[in-house]
Design a protein around this motif. Sequence first.
Motif, short mmCIF file in Angstrom:
data_model
loop_
_atom_site.label_atom_id
_atom_site.label_comp_id
_atom_site.label_asym_id
_atom_site.label_seq_id
_atom_site.Cartn_x
_atom_site.Cartn_y
_atom_site.Cartn_z
N ILE A 138 0.84 -1.21 0.00
CA ILE A 138 0.00 0.00 0.00
C ILE A 138 0.86 1.25 0.00
CG2 ILE A 138 -1.65 1.31 1.39
CD1 ILE A 138 -2.90 -1.35 2.20
N ARG A 139 1.96 1.23 0.77
CA ARG A 139 2.86 2.39 0.77
C ARG A 139 3.49 2.60 -0.61
NH1 ARG A 139 4.45 0.09 5.91
NH2 ARG A 139 3.62 1.35 7.62
N LEU A 140 3.82 1.49 -1.28
CA LEU A 140 4.38 1.61 -2.62
C LEU A 140 3.38 2.25 -3.57
CD1 LEU A 140 6.60 1.00 -4.68
CD2 LEU A 140 5.60 -1.28 -4.97
N LEU A 141 2.12 1.86 -3.46
CA LEU A 141 1.09 2.46 -4.31
C LEU A 141 0.93 3.95 -4.01
CD1 LEU A 141 -1.60 -0.38 -4.17
CD2 LEU A 141 -0.27 0.31 -6.16
N ARG A 142 1.09 4.32 -2.76
CA ARG A 142 0.99 5.74 -2.41
C ARG A 142 2.14 6.55 -3.00
NH1 ARG A 142 0.52 6.68 3.73
NH2 ARG A 142 0.53 8.83 2.97
N THR A 143 3.32 5.95 -3.07
CA THR A 143 4.47 6.67 -3.60
C THR A 143 4.34 6.93 -5.09
OG1 THR A 143 5.71 4.61 -4.01
CG2 THR A 143 6.02 5.69 -1.86
N VAL A 144 3.56 6.14 -5.80
CA VAL A 144 3.37 6.36 -7.24
C VAL A 144 2.11 7.16 -7.54
CG1 VAL A 144 4.67 4.30 -7.86
CG2 VAL A 144 2.20 4.14 -7.53
N GLY A 145 1.50 7.72 -6.48
CA GLY A 145 0.41 8.66 -6.70
C GLY A 145 -0.98 8.19 -6.36
N THR A 146 -1.14 6.97 -5.88
CA THR A 146 -2.48 6.49 -5.50
C THR A 146 -2.94 7.19 -4.23
OG1 THR A 146 -1.88 4.33 -6.40
CG2 THR A 146 -3.88 4.45 -5.08
N LYS A 147 -4.15 7.72 -4.25
CA LYS A 147 -4.67 8.47 -3.11
C LYS A 147 -5.26 7.54 -2.06
CE LYS A 147 -5.75 12.49 -5.97
NZ LYS A 147 -6.82 13.42 -6.44
N PRO A 148 -5.26 7.96 -0.79
CA PRO A 148 -5.85 7.13 0.28
C PRO A 148 -7.29 6.73 0.00
CG PRO A 148 -4.58 8.92 1.24
CD PRO A 148 -4.63 9.17 -0.23
N ARG A 149 -8.06 7.61 -0.62
CA ARG A 149 -9.45 7.27 -0.91
C ARG A 149 -9.53 6.16 -1.95
NH1 ARG A 149 -13.39 12.17 -2.18
NH2 ARG A 149 -12.68 12.64 -0.06
N GLN A 150 -8.63 6.20 -2.94
CA GLN A 150 -8.61 5.12 -3.93
C GLN A 150 -8.20 3.80 -3.31
OE1 GLN A 150 -5.88 7.18 -6.63
NE2 GLN A 150 -7.48 7.24 -8.20
N LEU A 151 -7.24 3.83 -2.39
CA LEU A 151 -6.81 2.62 -1.71
C LEU A 151 -7.94 2.06 -0.85
CD1 LEU A 151 -3.21 3.70 -0.69
CD2 LEU A 151 -3.82 1.99 -2.41
N ALA A 152 -8.69 2.92 -0.19
CA ALA A 152 -9.82 2.46 0.62
C ALA A 152 -10.86 1.78 -0.26
CB ALA A 152 -10.44 3.63 1.38
N ARG A 153 -11.11 2.36 -1.44
CA ARG A 153 -12.08 1.73 -2.35
C ARG A 153 -11.56 0.38 -2.84
NH1 ARG A 153 -12.34 6.72 -5.11
NH2 ARG A 153 -11.70 5.67 -7.04
N ALA A 154 -10.25 0.29 -3.10
CA ALA A 154 -9.68 -0.99 -3.53
C ALA A 154 -9.84 -2.06 -2.46
CB ALA A 154 -8.21 -0.81 -3.89
N VAL A 155 -9.58 -1.69 -1.20
CA VAL A 155 -9.77 -2.63 -0.10
C VAL A 155 -11.24 -3.05 0.00
CG1 VAL A 155 -9.71 -2.86 2.42
CG2 VAL A 155 -7.79 -1.79 1.22
N CYS A 156 -12.15 -2.11 -0.17
CA CYS A 156 -13.58 -2.43 -0.10
C CYS A 156 -13.99 -3.36 -1.23
CB CYS A 156 -14.41 -1.15 -0.14
SG CYS A 156 -14.29 -0.14 1.35
N TRP A 157 -13.52 -3.07 -2.45
CA TRP A 157 -13.86 -3.94 -3.57
C TRP A 157 -13.32 -5.35 -3.37
CZ3 TRP A 157 -17.60 -3.27 -6.65
CH2 TRP A 157 -17.95 -2.01 -7.17
N GLU A 158 -12.07 -5.44 -2.93
CA GLU A 158 -11.48 -6.76 -2.72
C GLU A 158 -12.24 -7.54 -1.64
OE1 GLU A 158 -7.18 -8.75 -1.49
OE2 GLU A 158 -7.29 -6.67 -2.17
#
Length: 414
Positions: free
Chosen positions: A324-344
């Motif tokens: 998740i930290r790696l995804l944040r370093t390439v520009g993924t926003k916390p809200r997008q990560l939360a949606r990804a966790v919810c979808w999964e």
Amino acid sequence: MVLAVMLVGGSGLVVAGAGARDDLNGIMGLLVLSAAVSGFVSVFVVAGMLSLHVLRQRRTLALLRSVGMTPRQVKRLIMAETLVMAVLASTAGCVLALPYAVLMAAFMRMTGLAPGGVPVEVTPGPFIVALVVGLAVTLLAARVAARKAVGVGPLELFRESAAQRRLLPWPRAVIGMLALAAGVVLLFLVPEVKPVAAVPTGLGATMALCVGASALGPVALRGMGWLLGAVAARLDPGAGMLARASLVTQPRRAMSAASPVMLTVALACTFLFTVATSDAAAGVTRTGPSAWAAPMLVGSAVAYTVISVLNATAMTMAERAEEIRLLRTVGTKPRQLARAVCWETLIVTCIGTLLGTGIAVASLTMLGIAATGEPRFAYSLAQYAGLVLVCAVSGLAGGLAATRRARRGTLLPD
């Protein structure tokens, strides 16, 4: 582990108390079935959690191997850690078994299942069974997990790929096929056995099919995850794509979270709707407190599996902090990560629900043939929807809580 020993020991105390009263012989079969369900759920969950724990410790074990620890020492380390945990947890579980049995007996009196009450006395038998089952199952699961851990080499520490090298090891495939074969045989035996043995045989088929589906599940989950993930990716391109990629590359990890959902739906539906089918065949309509008798008997086991859903989801998500930290370093926003966790989480819950529903429908259909001669059974959409909703909410809560620091905290590792 504490809750597992509490369930087994408390259920044993209730069965022992009911067996001492002749007027409770009519409900002994139901109590024994409820105790068997509690025992199976406990074994299933404890074994799954231990296996998941060892899987999460892969890099730690690789580090120990890189500084000179031998495979035999790794195995002894895991067995010693498990033994200490099992002894402490079993002791605590036995202490909690008595108040759990008293509470269960009170509910039985309130619902009218045992109007005269069930005497709960401290007898050594249920405690011995709970201790033996708890220790034996935990150590056996730890031994199997330790064999997996021995295969972790020192170079595993430097392997950055998230993709699993072996989707289905051959011992797991053999166990899964044998369990599925046993479940199918038991299904076909349900209409052939005596009426008094039909329900235990049907529940046994459900349990065997759950074991088989859990063992072979990663294969099905990869395909189902790709299809459902494609829908999520279409609805939410960024977050849905991340969820699908995680499911496809790590199906065994995702199956660890889907298995408790499958177990909850399969066992609860089989137990509850079998009682409803038997009542419908006999022309019995339960109202008032008596309508809660069957849900009460299986409620503790369902609550335990729901806790395991939350726990398994949290464990599988917590190990992904670096990802998740790696995804944040390439520009993924916390809200997008939360949606990804919810979808999964929702996809995993959906897959577990579909597998559990399929198992329950197969068992209930054969039980319906045994009870009425026709392939039909009674069911409650409200109870089914409630089970699925509770599993989904538990999974979402566990996943979001476990990834909160990684999604919103510092980019530096702990």
